[in-house]
Design an enzyme around this catalytic site. Structure first.
Site, mmCIF file in Angstrom:
data_model
loop_
_atom_site.group_PDB
_atom_site.id
_atom_site.type_symbol
_atom_site.label_atom_id
_atom_site.label_comp_id
_atom_site.label_asym_id
_atom_site.label_seq_id
_atom_site.Cartn_x
_atom_site.Cartn_y
_atom_site.Cartn_z
ATOM 1 N N GLY A 144 44.879 45.594 39.678
ATOM 2 C CA GLY A 144 44.543 44.864 40.896
ATOM 3 C C GLY A 144 44.163 45.725 42.079
ATOM 4 O O GLY A 144 44.327 45.310 43.231
ATOM 5 N N SER A 186 41.171 46.591 43.225
ATOM 6 C CA SER A 186 40.088 46.031 44.037
ATOM 7 C C SER A 186 40.581 44.844 44.859
ATOM 8 O O SER A 186 40.143 44.635 45.993
ATOM 9 C CB SER A 186 38.912 45.616 43.153
ATOM 10 O OG SER A 186 39.268 44.536 42.306
ATOM 11 N N GLU A 239 36.532 39.914 46.401
ATOM 12 C CA GLU A 239 36.649 40.097 44.958
ATOM 13 C C GLU A 239 35.392 39.605 44.237
ATOM 14 O O GLU A 239 34.969 40.188 43.240
ATOM 15 C CB GLU A 239 37.874 39.343 44.432
ATOM 16 C CG GLU A 239 39.171 40.101 44.577
ATOM 17 C CD GLU A 239 39.322 41.147 43.494
ATOM 18 O OE1 GLU A 239 39.918 40.874 42.443
ATOM 19 O OE2 GLU A 239 38.807 42.258 43.699
ATOM 20 N N ASP A 268 44.457 37.999 41.076
ATOM 21 C CA ASP A 268 44.776 39.307 41.633
ATOM 22 C C ASP A 268 44.904 39.264 43.156
ATOM 23 O O ASP A 268 45.853 39.811 43.729
ATOM 24 C CB ASP A 268 43.705 40.335 41.231
ATOM 25 C CG ASP A 268 43.794 40.715 39.761
ATOM 26 O OD1 ASP A 268 44.491 40.005 39.011
ATOM 27 O OD2 ASP A 268 43.150 41.704 39.368
#
Length: 458
Positions: free
Chosen positions: A156, A158, A205, A216
């Site tokens: 996770g 990003s 995202e 995430d």
């Protein structure tokens, strides 16, 4: 030309330095089964991404990402002169292919730019221009983002980056208030403000991944543990902080190919693979219940139950003939360990630990049966099993990372010996915890020197 559409006044932002952090995530249960409509549980990982935002008046917006060697700067006046009408579609917009192409032009990156750098820069510019366009003028900012999370490891990283950016930009633009009061070391935003942070982070995202699930960024925003089922995300009421070893095998994996491989195996062997996916669903549901029963400081026997929940038998593997107390199981739910959750009164703790060891091994065999195992993950499990610990892969598999649950009372020399053994295999191994707080804002004095130095580029 860039057209501001809102209220703010940039002069109010020039002196306030913001320090924001957000956690990574691991999938506790439900890998691959979630793709087929089953429940998955994701928990926050107390390896964090840190962001420092410092307003200034030099007419530039600077972005530094020391983990991946990025240092970029843009002239605010040039950005201000852009035709930004493609962004003016509402408060929280979904990036379109047209926007992506325009942001590539704005970024001014060379054609041979690494994909990681291009996506990180595009996500930043999208959030900066979209959120800050409500100001009378785009702000001059210096932003540094440094992370404890390895990129591309399925942890996770990003999402934590997007969450930090969204929180900092919304705060500096006064779209949400700064919750840090005088004397606070750390604080968090209100539920309403966190919802806005999460919405914008999800768009970041999308700039990076195209069509993410939203899990995430939700875990990184809210922290704790989340339940994901058929597109619906909900927080678990209670998520105790559990100590783990996180091991990165450093074996690259192709998530898309692994997901496709499970789907192909399901089509080829439906009567074999479908029950495995049903079992994984039952594991997630049982783990959710056990986490809900744990206090903030779980008892040792509850760790045993959690490890038991990490595995589910195939039919016949644990019949009453194999089990001296005739513990009854079926394909969907592991029954008797419910009693172990209440102080382990049915059987001695030592017996439960021994039984849990066999079960967690079977869980890893199930993942191998789905085709998502790897020799490096087998080696990880062998090393920890030799020391009485229980491990499983987390995420896509095929390499990547694994987690090992550390029970209360485990002596530190034993932990260090395990870490050393895993490191000698060529893996990276960290002792950390799951169930960490979500996105937070910090005072400068609350960050340790290691983080401060990283943000200073030292």
């Amino acid at each position: 030309m860039f057209k501001p559409i809102g209220k703010g006044f940039p002069g109010a932002m020039l002196s306030e330095v913001l320090l924001v952090s957000a956690p990574g995530k691991v999938i506790l249960h439900g890998e691959h089964a979630v793709v087929h409509g089953k429940v998955a549980l994701a928990v926050s990982l107390n390896l964090r991404t840190f962001l420092r935002l410092q307003p200034h008046s030099n007419g530039k917006v600077d972005l530094s990402l020391p983990n991946i060697g990025i240092k970029r700067a843009w002239d605010v006046a040039r950005l201000q002169s852009l035709d930004a009408s493609f962004l003016e579609q509402g408060d929280v917009t979904t990036p379109t292919s047209e926007q992506v192409e325009k942001l590539k032009e704005v970024a001014g990156l060379p054609d041979d730019c690494a994909v990681t750098e291009r996506l990180a820069v595009q996500a930043f510019l999208y959030l900066y221009l979209s959120i800050c366009r409500k100001q009378r003028a785009l702000p001059s900012l210096d932003i540094v983002v440094w992370s404890e999370l390895p990129p591309g490891a399925g942890l996770g990283s990003s999402a934590a980056y997007s969450v930090c950016l969204a929180a900092a930009l919304l705060t500096v633009c006064e779209e949400i208030p700064n919750p840090l009061k005088d004397g606070d070391c750390v604080n968090r935003w209100t539920k309403e403000d966190l919802e806005l942070i999460n919405k914008w982070a999800f768009q970041g995202e999308r700039m990076i991944h195209g069509n993410p699930s939203g899990v995430d960024n939700a875990v990184s925003t809210w922290g704790g543990a989340l339940r994901y089922h058929q597109g619906k995300i909900s927080s678990l009421k209670r998520s105790p902080a559990l100590q783990i070893l996180l091991t990165n095998t450093k074996v690259p994996r192709n998530t898309r190919a692994l997901v496709a491989g499970v789907r192909n195996r399901l089509l080829k062997f439906p009567e074999i693979v479908a029950p495995l996916l049903t079992s994984i669903d039952a594991i997630s549901l049982e783990c959710e219940r056990v986490l809900g029963e744990m206090g903030e400081a779980p008892a040792p026997e509850q760790y045993v139950v959690l490890e038991v929940r990490a595995c589910l038998q195939e039919p016949g593997l644990l019949s009453p003939h194999h089990c001296p107390r005739q513990w009854l199981c079926n394909l969907a739910v592991l029954r008797i360990p419910r009693k172990l959750a209440h102080r382990g009164q049915d059987l001695p703790l030592a017996y439960a630990v021994s039984w849990a060891q066999e079960l967690i091994d079977m869980n890893q065999h199930h993942l191998n049966a789905l085709g998502v195992g790897h020799a490096s993950l087998d080696q990880l499990c062998q090393v920890t099993r030799a020391r009485g610990l229980h491990s499983k892969l987390t995420g896509a598999g095929g390499g990547g990372c694994g987690i090992t649950l550390l029970k209360p009372g485990l002596e530190q020399p034993e932990v260090e010996a395990t870490k050393q053994a895993l490191t000698s295999c060529g893996f990276d191994c960290l002792e950390t915890s799951i169930g960490a707080p979500g996105v937070s804002i910090h005072s400068a004095t609350s960050l340790d020197s290691r983080v401060q130095q990283a943000l200073d580029g030292l």
